[in-house]
Design a protein around this motif. Structure first.
Motif, PDB file in Angstrom:
ATOM      1  N   ALA A 254      31.658  26.348 -11.415  1.00  0.00           N
ATOM      2  CA  ALA A 254      31.357  24.979 -10.972  1.00  0.00           C
ATOM      3  C   ALA A 254      29.946  24.588 -11.398  1.00  0.00           C
ATOM      4  O   ALA A 254      29.674  23.437 -11.728  1.00  0.00           O
ATOM      5  N   LEU A 255      29.026  25.571 -11.406  1.00  0.00           N
ATOM      6  CA  LEU A 255      27.634  25.295 -11.789  1.00  0.00           C
ATOM      7  C   LEU A 255      27.438  25.302 -13.295  1.00  0.00           C
ATOM      8  O   LEU A 255      26.894  24.368 -13.866  1.00  0.00           O
ATOM      9  N   MET A 418      30.789  21.319  -1.303  1.00  0.00           N
ATOM     10  CA  MET A 418      32.177  20.880  -1.130  1.00  0.00           C
ATOM     11  C   MET A 418      32.717  20.204  -2.386  1.00  0.00           C
ATOM     12  O   MET A 418      33.872  20.360  -2.747  1.00  0.00           O
ATOM     13  N   VAL A 419      31.876  19.430  -3.052  1.00  0.00           N
ATOM     14  CA  VAL A 419      32.339  18.598  -4.169  1.00  0.00           C
ATOM     15  C   VAL A 419      32.446  19.404  -5.466  1.00  0.00           C
ATOM     16  O   VAL A 419      33.207  19.057  -6.355  1.00  0.00           O
ATOM     17  N   GLY A 420      31.699  20.521  -5.567  1.00  0.00           N
ATOM     18  CA  GLY A 420      31.711  21.297  -6.803  1.00  0.00           C
ATOM     19  C   GLY A 420      33.087  21.842  -7.163  1.00  0.00           C
ATOM     20  O   GLY A 420      33.493  21.801  -8.329  1.00  0.00           O
ATOM     21  N   GLY A 421      33.826  22.357  -6.159  1.00  0.00           N
ATOM     22  CA  GLY A 421      35.140  22.955  -6.408  1.00  0.00           C
ATOM     23  C   GLY A 421      36.153  21.980  -6.983  1.00  0.00           C
ATOM     24  O   GLY A 421      36.768  22.257  -8.019  1.00  0.00           O
ATOM     25  N   PRO A 422      36.372  20.813  -6.338  1.00  0.00           N
ATOM     26  CA  PRO A 422      37.330  19.848  -6.894  1.00  0.00           C
ATOM     27  C   PRO A 422      36.978  19.387  -8.312  1.00  0.00           C
ATOM     28  O   PRO A 422      37.876  19.200  -9.138  1.00  0.00           O
ATOM     29  N   LEU A 423      35.686  19.215  -8.619  1.00  0.00           N
ATOM     30  CA  LEU A 423      35.313  18.807  -9.982  1.00  0.00           C
ATOM     31  C   LEU A 423      35.645  19.917 -10.985  1.00  0.00           C
ATOM     32  O   LEU A 423      36.127  19.638 -12.085  1.00  0.00           O
ATOM     33  N   LEU A 424      35.414  21.178 -10.598  1.00  0.00           N
ATOM     34  CA  LEU A 424      35.812  22.289 -11.464  1.00  0.00           C
ATOM     35  C   LEU A 424      37.325  22.261 -11.669  1.00  0.00           C
ATOM     36  O   LEU A 424      37.818  22.449 -12.793  1.00  0.00           O
TER      37      LEU A 424
END
Length: 630
Positions: A254-255, A418-424
């Motif tokens: 995600a990062l 929280m938002v990093g996972g869905p964007l990945l």
């Protein structure tokens, strides 16, 4: 603050802190008035795609080594022991996958914003949803990441709270607005060196005072702080080898895989090979950062044992405890406390400068340019500088809002994670599954975000109810060597062992290290189901170069006709010569700002030109085709 007076800085400490700000501003001014003088969006947002491997890798490291992480890792080790060190295992795949899957796709598509990929692969709606999600994530996060360390510093040392916030925010805004991405990357390099120096100073002096590294290790062992390999597969366990080594991979993806701040650095590299090399170089650097954080925690334990300043009431939260320890260790060495504070704020500066630059890029490329396709290069550059300035001021406003939040500050921090996972998840859906369509992508993203907020906020509330305590009024950063993980940890303060939860409570008790994997998997599963129900896309209908043939490679043993039905079989290199649908105009061979488009590193421009069919679809969006290159 208990019965100990605040430990104040000397003049030398303030001078060292001021030197950090002056040097950072100087780098920004240098790039504002040298080279191309930031007159094109290509130079301002992508550093003319001219950066070499080393500065890019140090910048990748600095971007998510925030002040929150510098304060978080030592207090995690002090409190819970060295189990957290196993996070280093996740760095292998967490950096190899971006290097060999995400970078080749993004680099060959010649993007400026990672979210342009979502339009090439799906459609404009998906792109805008991805962009808005990212802006929401970063705007909330950057104010908190500036305010939280200043608050801790103020509590322990009496360092002027708003003086620090304003100095950092304004300096960062100035050098980001004037110097563009080149200034951001080179200040990151300088700030990385300051971060290493500050942490090393504390570890060396602290170890010496404790009686040597052997004594530090002995005391940590006696206090059960040296953890063995915990192989418990239970996903509800906070830290085990599996949650850190496997769950951590998704946090890293995600990062380092799809976050715009990092993608922008890959795209600023001279060649694709340099971009890939920067991922390899960042790997040992990440391990050193992790080791420094863990060693500082062990030195803290050697100094205080079980008798922590937090228990004595000298400080009110874990992040303040690390600062108290630093001031305690370095109190007789004028200048060194100032060096650590410079180290701390280097973490904050590098993170928020990357936020300003990446936010300016996505706002310009994804929200403004598509509506003004005839915008001139000069105006686009001026607008991108205005956006960087605007986001700088928004950051200060968010820092002020953070100061009013009190107990909600932890929840605001956790939104970033929280938002990093869905964007990945949405990038993985597009890149690995050719059958996924735009309806599936949108539904998947919404489902992933709903799941992320449900589990994240639910666990936060459940934790407060089970403890029977009001939410704390001070920020508390229990751990992490990277920010997505840090901020998720703020939800997961350690609890005394209880009966194993069931049902929804089990979901709320999921280790924060699995959040990214859980949320991205939700996006992929929902996206695939909806795509299959609404009519899956065929590979030949897709824009060439937007799908990575990972499934085709993994299922090599199946006959080709089945593989064609199931998954992508065209190798990435041949995509540029595949003729699918062509909604995108062909890119010109020479850009108007004088920057040649990417070439295959092993071919001369003449060879490439002779091989390139005139019908080759470009990776550039038609509605952004104009004087300037993306």
């Amino acid at each position: 603050m208990g019965d100990i007076v605040q430990m104040h800085f000397t003049t030398v400490d303030y001078v060292i802190f001021a030197l950090l700000l002056v040097a950072s501003t100087g780098i920004g001014l240098f790039y504002a008035f040298s080279g191309g003088r930031q007159k094109t969006t290509q130079e301002f947002l992508l550093a003319d795609r001219s950066m070499s491997c080393l500065p890019v890798s140090l910048s990748l490291l600095a971007t998510f080594q925030s002040a929150v992480a510098i304060l978080g890792a030592p207090s995690e080790i002090y409190t819970h022991g060295t189990q957290y060190w196993f996070l280093g295992c996740s760095y292998f795949l967490g950096l190899l996958i971006p290097a060999h899957i995400f970078i080749p796709v993004f680099y060959r598509l010649r993007l400026s914003s990672a979210y342009q990929y979502l339009e090439l692969r799906f459609n404009k709606t998906v792109r805008i949803c991805g962009t808005v999600t990212f802006i929401f994530q970063m705007v909330i996060y950057m104010g908190v990441v500036l305010y939280a360390p200043a608050l801790a510093l103020n509590a322990v040392t009496g360092f002027d709270l708003w003086g620090a916030v304003l100095a950092m925010g304004l300096v960062c805004t100035v050098y980001t607005t004037l110097g563009g991405l080149k200034a951001v990357i080179w200040t990151d390099v300088f700030q990385t060196i300051v971060m290493f120096a500050g942490q090393l100073a504390v570890i060396v002096v602290g170890t010496h005072q404790a009686g040597g590294i052997g004594e530090v290790w002995r005391r940590a062992q006696n206090g059960s702080r040296i953890s063995g390999l915990e192989l418990n597969p239970d996903p509800l366990e906070r830290h085990t080898f599996w949650t850190l080594g496997v769950g951590g991979i998704f946090l890293m993806l995600a990062l380092y895989g799809v976050n715009q701040a990092q993608v922008q650095r890959y795209l600023s590299s001279r060649t694709e090979r340099e971009a890939i090399m920067s991922c390899y170089v960042v790997f040992p650097c990440q391990q050193i950062v992790l080791a420094l954080g863990c060693l500082m925690g062990l030195v803290m334990y050697a100094r205080y044992g079980e008798d922590s300043p937090l228990d004595k009431g000298y400080v009110q939260s874990n992040d303040q405890m690390v600062l108290y320890f630093v001031m305690d260790v370095l109190r007789d060495l004028p200048g060194l406390p100032g060096l650590f504070v410079a180290c701390l704020f280097s973490g904050a500066l590098s993170t928020i400068s990357s936020a300003f630059n990446s936010l300016a890029t996505v706002t310009l490329e994804d929200l403004i340019k598509p509506h003004f396709p005839t915008m001139t290069e000069a105006r686009a550059t001026l607008l991108s500088k205005g956006l960087a300035l605007g986001y700088g001021l928004v950051c200060l406003a968010m820092a002020y809002i953070a100061s009013l939040m009190g107990s909600v500050l932890q929840a605001a921090l956790s939104i970033f994670g929280m938002v990093g996972g869905p964007l990945l998840g949405i990038f993985c859906l597009g890149m690995f599954f050719p059958c996924a369509n735009s309806i599936g992508a949108l539904t998947g993203l919404v489902a992933g975000l709903v799941m992320a907020f449900w589990v994240g906020i639910g666990s936060f509330v459940a934790r407060m109810q089970t403890s029977g305590l009001p939410m704390p009024d001070t920020t508390d950063f229990p751990d992490m060597g990277n920010t997505t993980a840090v901020v998720m940890t703020t939800l997961m303060t350690s609890m005394s062992p209880k009966a194993r939860p069931t049902g929804v409570q089990a979901l709320y008790s999921l280790s924060y290290m699995w959040y990214s994997a859980h949320n991205s998997a939700t996006v992929v599963v929902v996206g695939l189901l909806v795509s299959l129900l609404t009519g899956p896309w065929k590979e030949k209908e897709l824009t060439p170069g937007t799908v990575f043939p990972v499934l085709g490679t993994l299922l090599f043993f199946l006959p080709e006709r089945y593989r064609e039905k199931l998954c992508c079989v065209t190798p990435l290199e041949n995509k540029s010569k595949a003729l699918g649908r062509q909604p995108y105009q062909m890119a010109s061979k020479k850009e108007s700002n004088g920057v040649a488009p990417f070439q295959d590193e092993d071919k001369s421009p003449e060879e490439e030109e002779s091989e390139e069919p005139t019908t080759q679809p470009s990776c550039k969006l038609a509605n952004v085709e104009q004087e300037t290159a993306l």
